[in-house]
Write a protein that holds these residues in place. Structure first.
Motif, mmCIF file in Angstrom:
data_model
loop_
_atom_site.group_PDB
_atom_site.id
_atom_site.type_symbol
_atom_site.label_atom_id
_atom_site.label_comp_id
_atom_site.label_asym_id
_atom_site.label_seq_id
_atom_site.Cartn_x
_atom_site.Cartn_y
_atom_site.Cartn_z
ATOM 1 N N HIS A 13 0.832 -1.198 0.000
ATOM 2 C CA HIS A 13 0.000 0.000 0.000
ATOM 3 C C HIS A 13 0.875 1.260 0.000
ATOM 4 O O HIS A 13 0.574 2.242 -0.683
ATOM 5 N N GLU A 14 1.966 1.218 0.761
ATOM 6 C CA GLU A 14 2.894 2.351 0.778
ATOM 7 C C GLU A 14 3.582 2.511 -0.574
ATOM 8 O O GLU A 14 3.874 3.616 -1.012
ATOM 9 N N ARG A 66 10.680 8.986 -3.183
ATOM 10 C CA ARG A 66 9.325 8.776 -2.676
ATOM 11 C C ARG A 66 9.213 7.457 -1.909
ATOM 12 O O ARG A 66 8.502 7.386 -0.910
ATOM 13 N N LEU A 67 9.895 6.414 -2.378
ATOM 14 C CA LEU A 67 9.871 5.142 -1.658
ATOM 15 C C LEU A 67 10.528 5.284 -0.292
ATOM 16 O O LEU A 67 10.016 4.783 0.716
ATOM 17 N N ILE A 72 10.054 2.631 2.641
ATOM 18 C CA ILE A 72 10.448 1.440 1.886
ATOM 19 C C ILE A 72 11.917 1.601 1.529
ATOM 20 O O ILE A 72 12.322 2.602 0.941
ATOM 21 N N ASP A 73 12.719 0.617 1.891
ATOM 22 C CA ASP A 73 14.149 0.666 1.623
ATOM 23 C C ASP A 73 14.400 0.621 0.117
ATOM 24 O O ASP A 73 13.826 -0.201 -0.589
ATOM 25 N N ALA A 74 15.271 1.497 -0.361
ATOM 26 C CA ALA A 74 15.542 1.591 -1.801
ATOM 27 C C ALA A 74 16.294 0.375 -2.328
ATOM 28 O O ALA A 74 16.352 0.162 -3.540
ATOM 29 N N ARG A 75 16.862 -0.449 -1.446
ATOM 30 C CA ARG A 75 17.581 -1.640 -1.906
ATOM 31 C C ARG A 75 16.647 -2.706 -2.467
ATOM 32 O O ARG A 75 17.095 -3.653 -3.090
ATOM 33 N N CYS A 76 15.343 -2.543 -2.267
ATOM 34 C CA CYS A 76 14.401 -3.522 -2.824
ATOM 35 C C CYS A 76 14.123 -3.250 -4.299
ATOM 36 O O CYS A 76 13.460 -4.035 -4.956
ATOM 37 N N MET A 77 14.651 -2.143 -4.843
ATOM 38 C CA MET A 77 14.434 -1.805 -6.255
ATOM 39 C C MET A 77 15.407 -2.578 -7.132
ATOM 40 O O MET A 77 16.606 -2.550 -6.917
ATOM 41 N N MET A 152 19.694 -6.364 0.053
ATOM 42 C CA MET A 152 18.261 -6.185 0.235
ATOM 43 C C MET A 152 17.989 -5.873 1.696
ATOM 44 O O MET A 152 18.773 -6.242 2.565
ATOM 45 N N PRO A 153 16.917 -5.169 1.969
ATOM 46 C CA PRO A 153 16.608 -4.816 3.347
ATOM 47 C C PRO A 153 16.114 -6.032 4.130
ATOM 48 O O PRO A 153 15.414 -6.890 3.594
#
Length: 161
Positions: A13-14, A66-67, A72-77, A152-153
């Protein structure tokens, strides 16, 4: 026996809210005035679409900001290569969730190498750590936070005492 799970996940949702905010920012920024640029969320993939490659890079930084602002940790991108086709440039960014088998094995190996008095088991997309003392488990959490681990987070949840 106390235990906890090591997972890598984010609130979808975030992520939706972050993509919506990034779309609004693209519409209001001066350097994107008159440019057809959009973010589209499809499941766990974000599709970036602009006119040129340079704008995609700016949009990627907007999305990352924005993440992060949404927790939301940017390492998930996981960014794929941009596709340049005529007057449109597209790029797909996958939002990774869950531990892959290789990362889970690496986490278990690092826990065992620390000589902590705990047991670590891989259970699907998470790693369960059990031990006799709560302090041992907290030591493992501190160890995984301090070391440079998988790209990754990591979150620690389902702590049972």
């Amino acid at each position: 026996m106390p235990s906890f799970d090591i997972v890598s996940e984010f609130d979808s949702h975030e992520a939706t809210n972050a993509v919506d905010q990034a779309n609004r920012e693209v519409q209001t920024r001066f350097d994107f005035r008159g440019v057809d640029a959009t973010f589209t969320l499809e499941g766990e993939k974000v599709q970036l679409e602009a006119e040129v490659d340079f704008q995609l890079q700016q949009m990627l930084e907007m999305l990352r900001g924005r993440l992060i602002a949404r927790g939301i940790d940017a390492r998930c991108m996981d960014e794929e290569e941009p596709e340049l086709a005529g007057v449109k440039a597209r790029q797909t960014v996958a939002l990774k969730q869950g531990l892959e088998q290789a990362d889970a094995k690496d986490i278990v190996k690092r826990i065992k190498a620390s000589k902590a008095k705990v047991q670590a088991q891989i259970q699907g997309e998470k790693v369960r750590v059990t031990g006799k003392k709560r302090d041992d488990l907290q030591g493992v959490m501190a160890l995984l936070r301090s070391e440079e681990g998988p790209d990754m987070p990591l979150q620690f949840d389902n702590f049972r005492d």
